[in-house]
Design a protein around this motif. Structure first.
Motif, PDB file in Angstrom:
ATOM      1  N   ASN A 145       1.238  -1.518  -0.177  1.00 56.55           N
ATOM      2  CA  ASN A 145      -0.101   0.590   0.179  1.00 56.55           C
ATOM      3  C   ASN A 145       0.996   1.103   0.342  1.00 56.55           C
ATOM      4  OD1 ASN A 145       0.471  -0.748   2.247  1.00 56.55           O
ATOM      5  ND2 ASN A 145      -0.491   0.768   3.739  1.00 56.55           N
ATOM      6  N   ILE A 146       1.657   0.895   0.206  1.00 54.93           N
ATOM      7  CA  ILE A 146       2.445   2.330   0.865  1.00 54.93           C
ATOM      8  C   ILE A 146       3.316   2.371  -0.748  1.00 54.93           C
ATOM      9  CG2 ILE A 146       4.478   3.235   1.783  1.00 54.93           C
ATOM     10  CD1 ILE A 146       2.742   3.372   3.554  1.00 54.93           C
ATOM     11  N   ALA A 147       4.615   1.192  -1.546  1.00 53.06           N
ATOM     12  CA  ALA A 147       4.110   0.968  -2.926  1.00 53.06           C
ATOM     13  C   ALA A 147       3.462   1.778  -3.455  1.00 53.06           C
ATOM     14  CB  ALA A 147       5.125  -0.563  -3.247  1.00 53.06           C
ATOM     15  N   THR A 148       2.682   1.050  -3.439  1.00 51.86           N
ATOM     16  CA  THR A 148       1.427   1.733  -4.386  1.00 51.86           C
ATOM     17  C   THR A 148       1.125   3.596  -4.468  1.00 51.86           C
ATOM     18  OG1 THR A 148       0.372  -0.100  -4.066  1.00 51.86           O
ATOM     19  CG2 THR A 148      -0.995   1.979  -5.239  1.00 51.86           C
ATOM     20  N   LEU A 149       1.044   4.630  -3.206  1.00 55.82           N
ATOM     21  CA  LEU A 149       1.028   5.142  -2.961  1.00 55.82           C
ATOM     22  C   LEU A 149       2.283   6.095  -3.237  1.00 55.82           C
ATOM     23  CD1 LEU A 149      -0.755   5.666   0.588  1.00 55.82           C
ATOM     24  CD2 LEU A 149      -1.490   6.910  -1.257  1.00 55.82           C
ATOM     25  N   LEU A 150       3.557   6.269  -3.599  1.00 61.16           N
ATOM     26  CA  LEU A 150       4.385   6.259  -3.563  1.00 61.16           C
ATOM     27  C   LEU A 150       4.700   6.615  -5.067  1.00 61.16           C
ATOM     28  CD1 LEU A 150       6.966   4.733  -1.142  1.00 61.16           C
ATOM     29  CD2 LEU A 150       6.957   7.221  -1.509  1.00 61.16           C
ATOM     30  N   GLU A 151       3.903   5.797  -5.725  1.00 64.69           N
ATOM     31  CA  GLU A 151       4.484   5.136  -7.641  1.00 64.69           C
ATOM     32  C   GLU A 151       2.922   6.158  -7.977  1.00 64.69           C
ATOM     33  OE1 GLU A 151       5.401   5.490 -10.982  1.00 64.69           O
ATOM     34  OE2 GLU A 151       6.607   4.372  -9.103  1.00 64.69           O
ATOM     35  N   GLU A 152       2.120   6.643  -6.747  1.00 61.23           N
ATOM     36  CA  GLU A 152       1.268   7.316  -7.562  1.00 61.23           C
ATOM     37  C   GLU A 152       1.351   9.069  -7.128  1.00 61.23           C
ATOM     38  OE1 GLU A 152      -2.379   6.858  -4.785  1.00 61.23           O
ATOM     39  OE2 GLU A 152      -3.043   4.646  -6.608  1.00 61.23           O
ATOM     40  N   ARG A 153       2.072   8.975  -5.881  1.00 58.79           N
ATOM     41  CA  ARG A 153       2.960  10.491  -5.733  1.00 58.79           C
ATOM     42  C   ARG A 153       3.921  10.916  -7.075  1.00 58.79           C
ATOM     43  NH1 ARG A 153       7.237  12.731  -2.447  1.00 58.79           N
ATOM     44  NH2 ARG A 153       6.600  14.539  -2.380  1.00 58.79           N
ATOM     45  N   LYS A 154       4.519   9.901  -7.467  1.00 54.76           N
ATOM     46  CA  LYS A 154       5.811  10.402  -8.065  1.00 54.76           C
ATOM     47  C   LYS A 154       5.070  10.504  -9.393  1.00 54.76           C
ATOM     48  CE  LYS A 154       7.770   6.449  -9.817  1.00 54.76           C
ATOM     49  NZ  LYS A 154       9.265   5.560  -9.905  1.00 54.76           N
ATOM     50  N   LEU A 155       4.436   9.722 -10.321  1.00 55.16           N
ATOM     51  CA  LEU A 155       2.991  10.039 -11.519  1.00 55.16           C
ATOM     52  C   LEU A 155       2.834  11.782 -10.854  1.00 55.16           C
ATOM     53  CD1 LEU A 155       2.167   6.431 -12.517  1.00 55.16           C
ATOM     54  CD2 LEU A 155       4.092   7.628 -13.450  1.00 55.16           C
ATOM     55  N   GLN A 195      -1.019  10.899   3.687  1.00 53.59           N
ATOM     56  CA  GLN A 195      -1.354   9.805   3.646  1.00 53.59           C
ATOM     57  C   GLN A 195      -0.234   8.941   3.830  1.00 53.59           C
ATOM     58  OE1 GLN A 195      -4.263   8.245  -0.340  1.00 53.59           O
ATOM     59  NE2 GLN A 195      -4.095  10.451  -0.370  1.00 53.59           N
ATOM     60  N   ILE A 196       0.842   9.084   3.029  1.00 49.33           N
ATOM     61  CA  ILE A 196       1.471   8.283   3.454  1.00 49.33           C
ATOM     62  C   ILE A 196       2.478   8.521   4.893  1.00 49.33           C
ATOM     63  CG2 ILE A 196       4.427   7.440   3.141  1.00 49.33           C
ATOM     64  CD1 ILE A 196       3.462   8.211   0.534  1.00 49.33           C
ATOM     65  N   GLU A 197       1.753   9.655   5.360  1.00 50.85           N
ATOM     66  CA  GLU A 197       2.283   9.754   6.214  1.00 50.85           C
ATOM     67  C   GLU A 197       1.585   9.760   7.858  1.00 50.85           C
ATOM     68  OE1 GLU A 197       2.928  14.247   6.436  1.00 50.85           O
ATOM     69  OE2 GLU A 197       5.245  13.979   6.106  1.00 50.85           O
ATOM     70  N   ALA A 198       0.651   9.032   7.151  1.00 48.67           N
ATOM     71  CA  ALA A 198      -0.883   9.139   8.106  1.00 48.67           C
ATOM     72  C   ALA A 198      -0.691   7.251   8.642  1.00 48.67           C
ATOM     73  CB  ALA A 198      -2.373   9.711   7.866  1.00 48.67           C
ATOM     74  N   LEU A 199       0.586   7.017   7.012  1.00 43.12           N
ATOM     75  CA  LEU A 199       0.014   5.325   7.708  1.00 43.12           C
ATOM     76  C   LEU A 199       2.060   5.238   8.571  1.00 43.12           C
ATOM     77  CD1 LEU A 199      -0.821   4.105   4.186  1.00 43.12           C
ATOM     78  CD2 LEU A 199      -1.717   4.203   6.662  1.00 43.12           C
ATOM     79  N   ASP A 200       2.221   5.452   8.750  1.00 40.04           N
ATOM     80  CA  ASP A 200       3.852   5.816   9.591  1.00 40.04           C
ATOM     81  C   ASP A 200       4.755   5.841   8.649  1.00 40.04           C
ATOM     82  OD1 ASP A 200       2.606   6.452  12.813  1.00 40.04           O
ATOM     83  OD2 ASP A 200       2.302   4.868  12.267  1.00 40.04           O
ATOM     84  N   TYR A 201       5.109   6.408   7.432  1.00 40.80           N
ATOM     85  CA  TYR A 201       5.996   6.648   7.064  1.00 40.80           C
ATOM     86  C   TYR A 201       6.443   7.544   6.392  1.00 40.80           C
ATOM     87  CZ  TYR A 201       6.539   1.274   6.132  1.00 40.80           C
ATOM     88  OH  TYR A 201       6.347  -0.072   6.557  1.00 40.80           O
ATOM     89  N   LYS A 217      12.316   8.644  -1.060  1.00 38.79           N
ATOM     90  CA  LYS A 217      12.706   7.946  -0.650  1.00 38.79           C
ATOM     91  C   LYS A 217      11.397   7.936   0.532  1.00 38.79           C
ATOM     92  CE  LYS A 217      16.595   7.335  -2.299  1.00 38.79           C
ATOM     93  NZ  LYS A 217      17.103   5.509  -2.804  1.00 38.79           N
ATOM     94  N   VAL A 218      11.782   6.136   1.396  1.00 38.83           N
ATOM     95  CA  VAL A 218      10.702   6.782   2.652  1.00 38.83           C
ATOM     96  C   VAL A 218      11.403   5.295   3.398  1.00 38.83           C
ATOM     97  CG1 VAL A 218       9.250   4.151   1.459  1.00 38.83           C
ATOM     98  CG2 VAL A 218       8.348   6.299   2.995  1.00 38.83           C
ATOM     99  N   LYS A 219      11.221   5.896   4.878  1.00 38.95           N
ATOM    100  CA  LYS A 219      11.502   5.234   6.136  1.00 38.95           C
ATOM    101  C   LYS A 219       9.771   5.164   6.915  1.00 38.95           C
ATOM    102  CE  LYS A 219      13.661   9.114   7.927  1.00 38.95           C
ATOM    103  NZ  LYS A 219      15.168   9.398   8.597  1.00 38.95           N
ATOM    104  N   LYS A 220      10.127   4.358   8.017  1.00 36.43           N
ATOM    105  CA  LYS A 220       9.398   3.973   8.883  1.00 36.43           C
ATOM    106  C   LYS A 220       9.850   5.362  10.473  1.00 36.43           C
ATOM    107  CE  LYS A 220       5.944   1.591  10.966  1.00 36.43           C
ATOM    108  NZ  LYS A 220       4.709   1.255  10.548  1.00 36.43           N
ATOM    109  N   LYS A 221       8.852   5.555  10.669  1.00 41.73           N
ATOM    110  CA  LYS A 221       8.635   6.435  11.616  1.00 41.73           C
ATOM    111  C   LYS A 221       8.709   5.545  13.066  1.00 41.73           C
ATOM    112  CE  LYS A 221       5.698   9.882  10.186  1.00 41.73           C
ATOM    113  NZ  LYS A 221       4.186  10.998  10.830  1.00 41.73           N
ATOM    114  N   ILE A 222      10.089   6.828  13.569  1.00 36.13           N
ATOM    115  CA  ILE A 222      10.409   6.097  14.505  1.00 36.13           C
ATOM    116  C   ILE A 222       9.621   6.693  15.732  1.00 36.13           C
ATOM    117  CG2 ILE A 222      12.244   6.542  16.455  1.00 36.13           C
ATOM    118  CD1 ILE A 222      14.116   6.919  14.096  1.00 36.13           C
ATOM    119  N   GLN A 223       8.382   6.168  16.579  1.00 32.31           N
ATOM    120  CA  GLN A 223       7.590   5.839  17.564  1.00 32.31           C
ATOM    121  C   GLN A 223       8.361   5.584  18.858  1.00 32.31           C
ATOM    122  OE1 GLN A 223       4.936   5.810  16.430  1.00 32.31           O
ATOM    123  NE2 GLN A 223       4.920   5.461  14.744  1.00 32.31           N
ATOM    124  N   ILE A 224       8.424   6.477  19.742  1.00 31.02           N
ATOM    125  CA  ILE A 224       8.859   6.354  20.697  1.00 31.02           C
ATOM    126  C   ILE A 224       7.679   6.843  22.318  1.00 31.02           C
ATOM    127  CG2 ILE A 224      10.159   8.255  22.225  1.00 31.02           C
ATOM    128  CD1 ILE A 224      10.632  10.022  20.041  1.00 31.02           C
TER     129      ILE A 224
END
Length: 460
Positions: free
Chosen positions: A411-421, A437-443, A453-460
């Motif tokens: 789902n993140i990969a698909t959103l990244l592709e939509e954003r790139k296009l 939308q991606i940030e809401a999914l903790d990325y 580039k995308v990375k998982k948000k660090i949870q504190i």
């Protein structure tokens, strides 16, 4: 057993190396007077796939490549200016400065495409003595003669001239008589081994002393000299684009075999053209695209690599932006279908065998890709084993499956592709919306010169 098409024999053959577990591989390198276009780069992707398949099959590959920094004229039939001098005049620089800059740019492009660099690279200007020695030997054996403008190879003395292309010497298309630069040329198909500083080349910037006078080498002799120097003669496989068959590689074969009495290489392989709007792409056609142009549109160089993998190396491939978009979507979904690295490291042997059989069938990489998709759709295989198997396949595919930052959920990969296009279409409002939308999914999304580039948000 690896089977590959040999242009010399005109058939698919079982590959048998000269040494049991080693392969000598030579690839014709770039003429470094301008940026490489993506048609050029398709050939280097094909050659990289060949090398990766050989290594996947357990061979140690000794890979050599030349860099043409002198002697390649605008016309392959000994006509026109030296391309390096064309580049030097265009940019107001010394030819060797031009060569250094565009060599670095070429190697950067190949790095971006995840092409493994040859372990041996030698510019033509660093092998002048070796080229002169071959010409001296050809002259001593009666295969070379001195004309007014150059030392020529006498094609009439080599009975098998044209065997690579299948074209007889009498049928070979040559330049019209009125544009032949040397009236002492015995046959129109004869080609220059060494040019003199005379006539149109009187002021050639790069030149060296030789037994025939001050001058510079022709284009074809450099590959004969460099491949022999780096790999010996004969070696296993010589590669290049299909445009090399009729002249450049035909001339290499003639001069090398005439000089030393043995073949230059046992197998000759050639990659087909990349087309744009169904026509040939090239600098002379004025329609060439560089890898930088693809990156400027928001695509990853590996999207272009994926696009090339979808067509067989001996088939023409038509480039369109729509095709590249489809390749980008497919690559993102393929990579995003699994996440994290495999802890089991258990490669599925059935799929590995199917993949190996495909790539050993004259580099049928497209079939190998379809097997990767079959693997991902197979519900009987656990995710961890899919990851391990996919990473195994990527030793050949070279699509970056093992890059942790890109191993994200589908789902993140698909959103990244939509954003790139969206960014490609300059729909920045939609791009910002998808980022949220991606940030809401903790990325977290980062825009870099190399792309998203995308990375998982660090949870504190």
């Amino acid at each position: 057993m690896l089977k590959i098409y040999n242009t010399l024999s005109k058939k698919i053959e079982e590959f048998v190396p000269i040494k049991k577990s080693e392969v000598g591989l030579y690839t014709c390198g770039p003429t470094v007077y301008n940026f490489a276009h993506i048609g050029n780069l398709r050939t280097y992707i094909f050659e990289d796939l060949l090398k990766r398949v050989l290594e996947y099959d357990g061979y140690k590959v000794d890979h050599a490549m030349n860099i043409t920094d002198v002697g390649h004229l605008v016309g392959d039939g000994d006509l026109g200016e030296d391309k390096l001098e064309v580049g030097a005049k265009r940019e107001g620089k010394n030819p060797l400065d031009i060569a250094k800059f565009y060599t670095e740019q070429f190697l950067k492009d190949t790095d971006d495409l995840n092409i493994i660099r040859p372990n041996k690279i030698l510019p033509a200007t660093q092998a002048i003595s070796e080229q002169i020695e071959i010409i001296k030997l050809l002259e001593a054996k009666g295969f070379a003669y001195v004309g007014q403008q150059a030392v020529y190879f006498d094609t009439s003395k080599f009975p098998d001239y044209g065997k690579l292309s299948g074209q007889k010497l009498s049928e070979k298309q040559t330049a019209r008589e009125e544009v032949v630069i040397d009236k002492d040329k015995k046959n129109p198909a004869d080609f220059a081994l060494w040019f003199f500083l005379k006539g149109r080349y009187e002021h050639h910037i790069l030149h060296w002393p030789s037994p025939w006078g001050e001058g510079f080498p022709g284009w074809h002799i450099e590959c004969s000299a460099i491949s022999r120097k780096l790999l010996g003669q004969p070696f296993d496989i010589h590669t290049g684009g299909v445009d090399h068959i009729g002249t450049h590689h035909t001339n290499e074969i003639a001069q090398s075999q005439a000089a030393f009495g043995v073949p230059l290489a046992n197998v000759w392989m050639h990659g087909e053209f990349l087309l744009v709007d169904r026509g040939r792409m090239g600098k002379s056609e004025g329609n060439f695209l560089t890898l930088a142009a693809i990156k400027e549109k928001g695509f990853s160089p590996l999207d272009y690599r994926y696009m090339c993998l979808q067509a067989h190396y001996r088939s023409q491939l038509n480039f369109t932006w729509e095709t590249l978009k489809a390749a980008s979507v497919a690559r993102s979904r393929l990579i995003g279908s699994v996440m994290g690295e495999s802890s089991s490291q258990k490669v599925n042997e059935d799929y590995r065998k199917r993949f190996n059989e495909a790539i050993d069938d004259d580099l049928n990489i497209a079939k190998g890709l379809s097997i990767a998709w079959d693997l991902l759709a197979d519900g009987s295989i656990v995710s961890e084993d899919k990851v391990a198997t996919l990473l195994n396949f990527d030793q050949v595919l070279g699509l970056g499956f093992g890059i942790g930052a890109e191993m994200v959920p589908i789902n993140i990969a698909t959103l990244l592709e939509e954003r790139k296009l969206a960014k490609v279409s300059k729909d920045f409002a939609k791009s910002d919306e998808i980022r949220k939308q991606i940030e809401a999914l903790d990325y977290e999304v980062m825009d870099t010169p190399e792309g998203q580039k995308v990375k998982k948000k660090i949870q504190i």
